[in-house]
Scaffold this motif. Structure first.
Motif, PDB file in Angstrom:
ATOM      1  N   ARG A   1       1.297  -0.988   0.065  1.00 24.09           N
ATOM      2  CA  ARG A   1      -0.167  -0.206  -0.114  1.00 24.09           C
ATOM      3  C   ARG A   1       0.951   1.283  -0.136  1.00 24.09           C
ATOM      4  NH1 ARG A   1      -5.048  -1.683   4.230  1.00 24.09           N
ATOM      5  NH2 ARG A   1      -5.847  -4.126   2.966  1.00 24.09           N
ATOM      6  N   LEU A   2       1.329   1.155  -0.721  1.00 22.50           N
ATOM      7  CA  LEU A   2       2.717   3.010  -1.177  1.00 22.50           C
ATOM      8  C   LEU A   2       2.567   3.159  -2.202  1.00 22.50           C
ATOM      9  CD1 LEU A   2       6.149   1.039  -0.369  1.00 22.50           C
ATOM     10  CD2 LEU A   2       4.802   2.052   1.527  1.00 22.50           C
ATOM     11  N   TYR A   3       1.591   4.370  -2.139  1.00 28.82           N
ATOM     12  CA  TYR A   3       1.419   5.093  -2.846  1.00 28.82           C
ATOM     13  C   TYR A   3       2.210   6.113  -3.594  1.00 28.82           C
ATOM     14  CZ  TYR A   3      -2.400   2.121  -1.589  1.00 28.82           C
ATOM     15  OH  TYR A   3      -3.936   0.494  -2.047  1.00 28.82           O
ATOM     16  N   HIS A   4       3.260   6.558  -3.371  1.00 33.32           N
ATOM     17  CA  HIS A   4       3.220   7.686  -2.831  1.00 33.32           C
ATOM     18  C   HIS A   4       4.535   7.802  -4.744  1.00 33.32           C
ATOM     19  CE1 HIS A   4       6.967   4.775  -1.370  1.00 33.32           C
ATOM     20  NE2 HIS A   4       7.564   5.991  -1.593  1.00 33.32           N
ATOM     21  N   ASP A   5       4.815   6.917  -5.178  1.00 36.33           N
ATOM     22  CA  ASP A   5       6.078   6.809  -6.172  1.00 36.33           C
ATOM     23  C   ASP A   5       4.671   5.844  -8.087  1.00 36.33           C
ATOM     24  OD1 ASP A   5       7.901   6.700  -7.946  1.00 36.33           O
ATOM     25  OD2 ASP A   5       8.595   5.177  -7.436  1.00 36.33           O
ATOM     26  N   TYR A   6       4.224   6.811  -8.493  1.00 31.64           N
ATOM     27  CA  TYR A   6       3.610   6.554  -9.163  1.00 31.64           C
ATOM     28  C   TYR A   6       3.431   7.100 -10.946  1.00 31.64           C
ATOM     29  CZ  TYR A   6       0.949  10.454  -8.568  1.00 31.64           C
ATOM     30  OH  TYR A   6       0.334  11.211  -7.633  1.00 31.64           O
ATOM     31  N   SER A   7       3.426   6.398 -11.490  1.00 28.63           N
ATOM     32  CA  SER A   7       3.056   6.998 -13.118  1.00 28.63           C
ATOM     33  C   SER A   7       1.356   7.778 -13.544  1.00 28.63           C
ATOM     34  CB  SER A   7       3.452   5.844 -14.335  1.00 28.63           C
ATOM     35  OG  SER A   7       4.364   5.369 -13.704  1.00 28.63           O
ATOM     36  N   SER A   8       1.259   8.270 -13.850  1.00 25.90           N
ATOM     37  CA  SER A   8       0.145   8.847 -14.523  1.00 25.90           C
ATOM     38  C   SER A   8      -0.351   8.762 -16.040  1.00 25.90           C
ATOM     39  CB  SER A   8      -0.405  10.388 -14.133  1.00 25.90           C
ATOM     40  OG  SER A   8      -0.789  10.291 -12.654  1.00 25.90           O
ATOM     41  N   VAL A   9      -1.456   8.263 -16.427  1.00 26.34           N
ATOM     42  CA  VAL A   9      -1.355   8.033 -18.329  1.00 26.34           C
ATOM     43  C   VAL A   9      -3.079   8.581 -18.103  1.00 26.34           C
ATOM     44  CG1 VAL A   9       0.309   6.408 -18.431  1.00 26.34           C
ATOM     45  CG2 VAL A   9      -1.912   5.966 -17.671  1.00 26.34           C
ATOM     46  N   ARG A  10      -2.977   9.393 -19.423  1.00 25.07           N
ATOM     47  CA  ARG A  10      -4.643   9.369 -19.658  1.00 25.07           C
ATOM     48  C   ARG A  10      -4.289   9.621 -21.336  1.00 25.07           C
ATOM     49  NH1 ARG A  10      -4.147  14.890 -21.814  1.00 25.07           N
ATOM     50  NH2 ARG A  10      -2.692  16.227 -21.262  1.00 25.07           N
ATOM     51  N   SER A  11      -5.457   9.936 -21.763  1.00 23.91           N
ATOM     52  CA  SER A  11      -5.983   9.832 -23.024  1.00 23.91           C
ATOM     53  C   SER A  11      -5.942  11.422 -23.640  1.00 23.91           C
ATOM     54  CB  SER A  11      -6.799   9.407 -23.535  1.00 23.91           C
ATOM     55  OG  SER A  11      -7.016   9.086 -24.919  1.00 23.91           O
ATOM     56  N   ASP A  12      -7.048  11.288 -24.729  1.00 23.99           N
ATOM     57  CA  ASP A  12      -6.967  12.678 -24.549  1.00 23.99           C
ATOM     58  C   ASP A  12      -8.265  13.075 -23.564  1.00 23.99           C
ATOM     59  OD1 ASP A  12      -5.643  12.771 -27.188  1.00 23.99           O
ATOM     60  OD2 ASP A  12      -7.399  12.918 -28.022  1.00 23.99           O
ATOM     61  N   VAL A  13      -8.046  14.450 -23.099  1.00 20.27           N
ATOM     62  CA  VAL A  13      -8.999  15.035 -22.191  1.00 20.27           C
ATOM     63  C   VAL A  13      -9.618  16.246 -22.966  1.00 20.27           C
ATOM     64  CG1 VAL A  13      -7.580  14.575 -19.901  1.00 20.27           C
ATOM     65  CG2 VAL A  13      -6.898  17.110 -21.858  1.00 20.27           C
ATOM     66  N   GLY A  14     -10.809  16.671 -21.983  1.00 18.79           N
ATOM     67  CA  GLY A  14     -11.538  18.297 -22.667  1.00 18.79           C
ATOM     68  C   GLY A  14     -10.796  19.170 -22.667  1.00 18.79           C
ATOM     69  N   SER A  15     -10.914  20.811 -22.563  1.00 16.73           N
ATOM     70  CA  SER A  15     -10.664  21.325 -22.266  1.00 16.73           C
ATOM     71  C   SER A  15     -11.485  22.020 -21.220  1.00 16.73           C
ATOM     72  CB  SER A  15     -11.333  22.434 -23.169  1.00 16.73           C
ATOM     73  OG  SER A  15     -10.371  22.160 -24.808  1.00 16.73           O
TER      74      SER A  15
END
Length: 211
Positions: free
Chosen positions: A100-114
């Protein structure tokens, strides 16, 4: 002796700063061409817009949390709320999930709205995201269309997480559940700004499962 103590203190300070920076770090690299085992969809997503690129968690990591970009009062456009604009997946490895160590993570996303602002991250208490459900408003005719409003996920540890989106529309059917490890990627369908027309932003989303 005093010089040695001073050197040791400086080394501890430097080391402490490095640990602090690394602990707060969020790796941005992603594996665009990562192999996936299953594509998850729902049947009632919005019909407007086009699909953005598929974005995948770095190899060896899986989505254990998510955050949303949401357009709602009081900072929405006057008379034209677009509701859900974007979804980010936050990816960690199996050991981090177990501890349960959440301090080191990667964030990914596709397109987002404005429009909108990003919510806080919701993390699985244990395990990884493995299925999703989308709240979608049907076309409103002359009214204000919002399309997708929020999303919910199940975690492999048994928990249910619902995003802090808006609440118009209907929950459809759940996607299939990842067989094997968990969700590892995302692709979103976004309607571009319509100028004087009615904006809806995020309409639909696909998730991808990796072993």
């Amino acid at each position: 002796m005093h010089h040695l103590i001073s050197m040791m203190f400086s080394l501890l300070v430097i080391t402490g700063l490095q640990v602090s920076v690394e602990s707060a770090g969020k790796r941005s690299e992603r594996s665009v061409n990562r192999h996936y085992r299953l594509e998850l969809t729902v049947p009632h997503g919005g019909r407007w817009g086009s699909w953005g690129p598929r974005e995948m968690c770095p190899a060896g990591t899986y989505a254990a949390g998510f955050s949303l970009k949401v357009d709602k009062a009081p900072y929405a456009q006057k008379g034209d709320i677009t509701a859900l604009n974007g979804i980010r997946l936050h990816c960690i490895d199996a050991l981090s999930s177990l501890l349960r160590l959440y301090h080191d993570y990667s964030s990914v996303r596709s397109d987002v709205g404005s429009w909108g602002r990003w919510t806080d991250i919701k993390w699985c208490p244990s395990g990884f995201l493995n299925a999703f459900l989308l709240l979608v408003e049907k076309p409103q005719g002359a009214g204000d269309d919002t399309a997708a409003n929020t999303i919910a996920f199940t975690c492999s540890g048994g928990s249910l997480l619902q995003g802090d989106g808006t609440n118009w529309g209907d929950w459809g059917k759940w996607s299939h559940t990842c067989v094997g490890k968990a969700i590892c990627g995302i692709q979103s369908r976004i309607e571009e700004p319509q100028g004087e027309g009615d904006d809806t932003a995020l309409n639909d989303v696909r998730m991808f499962c990796c072993d």
